[in-house]
Design a protein around this motif. Structure first.
Motif, short mmCIF file in Angstrom:
data_model
loop_
_atom_site.label_atom_id
_atom_site.label_comp_id
_atom_site.label_asym_id
_atom_site.label_seq_id
_atom_site.Cartn_x
_atom_site.Cartn_y
_atom_site.Cartn_z
N GLU A 72 0.84 -1.21 0.00
CA GLU A 72 0.00 0.00 0.00
C GLU A 72 0.87 1.26 0.00
OE1 GLU A 72 -3.27 0.49 -0.17
OE2 GLU A 72 -3.75 -1.63 -0.33
N ILE A 82 1.56 5.44 1.11
CA ILE A 82 1.66 6.15 2.38
C ILE A 82 0.30 6.58 2.91
CG2 ILE A 82 2.05 8.39 1.25
CD1 ILE A 82 3.95 9.10 3.54
N GLY A 83 -0.64 6.89 2.01
CA GLY A 83 -1.94 7.37 2.45
C GLY A 83 -2.89 6.29 2.90
N SER A 84 -2.61 5.04 2.57
CA SER A 84 -3.54 3.94 2.90
C SER A 84 -2.93 2.85 3.76
CB SER A 84 -4.07 3.32 1.60
OG SER A 84 -2.99 2.89 0.77
N THR A 95 -4.59 2.37 7.17
CA THR A 95 -6.05 2.24 7.21
C THR A 95 -6.53 0.97 7.91
OG1 THR A 95 -6.26 3.57 5.20
CG2 THR A 95 -8.14 2.20 5.81
N GLN A 120 -9.41 7.04 12.69
CA GLN A 120 -9.13 7.43 11.33
C GLN A 120 -7.72 7.99 11.23
OE1 GLN A 120 -12.20 10.21 10.19
NE2 GLN A 120 -13.53 8.57 9.41
N VAL A 121 -7.15 7.85 10.03
CA VAL A 121 -5.82 8.41 9.77
C VAL A 121 -5.99 9.86 9.34
CG1 VAL A 121 -3.72 8.19 8.39
CG2 VAL A 121 -4.99 6.13 9.08
N GLU A 129 -3.99 13.35 7.88
CA GLU A 129 -2.78 13.85 7.23
C GLU A 129 -2.47 15.26 7.71
OE1 GLU A 129 -0.85 14.86 2.84
OE2 GLU A 129 -2.88 14.03 2.97
N GLY A 132 1.83 16.27 5.02
CA GLY A 132 2.42 15.13 4.33
C GLY A 132 2.67 13.91 5.20
N HIS A 148 1.05 11.07 7.71
CA HIS A 148 -0.23 10.43 8.00
C HIS A 148 -0.17 9.84 9.39
CE1 HIS A 148 -1.68 10.66 3.75
NE2 HIS A 148 -0.37 10.80 3.58
N ARG A 149 -1.04 10.40 10.29
CA ARG A 149 -0.97 10.05 11.70
C ARG A 149 -2.21 9.28 12.12
NH1 ARG A 149 -1.06 15.09 14.76
NH2 ARG A 149 -3.25 14.68 15.24
#
Length: 326
Positions: free
Chosen positions: A114, A116-118, A121, A130-131, A133, A136, A138-139
């Motif tokens: 996956e 960095i954004g997913s 998840t 929820q993640v 951003e 830049g 993703h926490r």
């Protein structure tokens, strides 16, 4: 030489990465690349946090019969040849946590394929969260606002360090190493400033009072060994064995378990010229005695020759010790 694995620290040329070497090696053996995460630690600049545990992109090369040829992972000791100001390379990121238990949970649920954004998840679903951003990064926080993990771009050419880790070789050590390192040379991989070669020997053979004493006394002669094997003075995370361990092995012990229990209470650490922690079963991981003081190289024949010399010296020291006690 006995059953032996190797860890060879390399550096990809600018514009390339350890993934490029993985793809080339897979092509040469008619195999494939399996992406995974590599677990390691890094120092922290965050007040109150000594270190972060992280997951970074790693690649296993598997041949057409499904056998592991090698793994290519990051090595945080390699920094001198990197441009720390270089922008992050698209698609390359790490997952960080200040708690190794949480990171192991992330490792269980996160898919290394996956982005960095997913990637976080599935872990967010475990926590019912929820993640988010932020700039830049993703926490993932839990419901109380405590941070579970961060996914952040890899900084400063961190895709270039490449530790090539082999499975144990039972024979033809030089040929097997050279098959891998010839590909690295062809792609322009080089030896980084801090490089070392690590040699992994089966730990079971050293779980014996006499054999373990032999190892400790052999590596206690640190200056002589560094001269003999041309240890890289820029190599990081080396060091002497604890003085109390050296003292312990010189005593009389009725059996291995008595010595092991006492030795396990000393300040043994992975970051020594020889890592005995897994022989003593005080650290999880591969069941090996890891010799860490050989200098960096991209020549498989030369590495195997030095490893054989090391093994021969260790065996000779054992025979000499045996004669002296009779």
């Amino acid at each position: 030489m006995p059953r032996t694995g190797f860890e060879v620290e390399l550096l990809a040329p600018r514009g390339a990465s350890r993934l490029d070497l993985a793809v080339d090696l897979a092509r040469r053996c008619g195999g494939r690349v399996v992406r995974r995460f590599h677990v390691d630690t890094e120092s922290s600049a965050t007040p109150g946090v000594r270190a972060f545990w992280h997951l970074t992109p790693a690649f296993d090369v598997v041949d057409d019969a499904g056998n592991l040829r090698c793994s290519l992972v990051d090595d945080t000791t390699i920094v001198a040849d990197l441009d720390a100001s270089a922008p992050a390379r698209p698609g390359w990121f790490r997952v960080l946590s200040d708690d190794p238990r949480l990171l192991r949970l992330v490792l269980r649920y996160a898919d290394p394929a996956e982005g960095i954004g997913s990637v976080l998840t599935p872990v967010a679903a475990v926590f019912g969260s929820q993640v988010v951003e932020v700039a830049g990064v993703h926490r993932l926080d839990d419901s109380a606002g405590a941070t579970i993990a961060l996914a952040a771009p890899l900084p400063g050419e961190r895709e270039r360090p490449c530790e090539l880790v082999t499975p144990p070789f039972t024979d033809r050590h030089d040929e097997r190493l050279e098959e891998l390192l010839a590909a690295a040379r062809d792609l322009g991989f080089s030896v980084p400033r801090e490089a070392a070669v690590h040699v992994n020997l089966d730990a079971a053979g050293f779980r014996d009072v006499a054999r373990f004493r032999q190892v400790v006394e052999f590596f206690a002669a640190r200056e002589d060994l560094h001269r003999r094997f041309a240890t890289n003075p820029h190599c990081r995370r080396l060091g002497p064995l604890p003085a109390d361990l050296v003292d312990l092995v010189g005593r009389d012990w009725p059996d291995w378990e008595s010595l092991r229990a006492a030795a396990a209470r000393t300040a043994v650490t992975k970051y020594a010229d020889v890592d005995v922690t897994r022989v003593l079963r005080v650290r999880p991981g591969p069941d090996v005695l890891e010799v860490r003081l050989l200098p960096g190289s991209v020549d498989g024949v030369a590495i195997a020759r030095q490893a054989a010399q090391l093994w021969g010296s260790l065996r000779s020291a054992g025979r000499s010790a045996g004669r002296s006690t009779r």
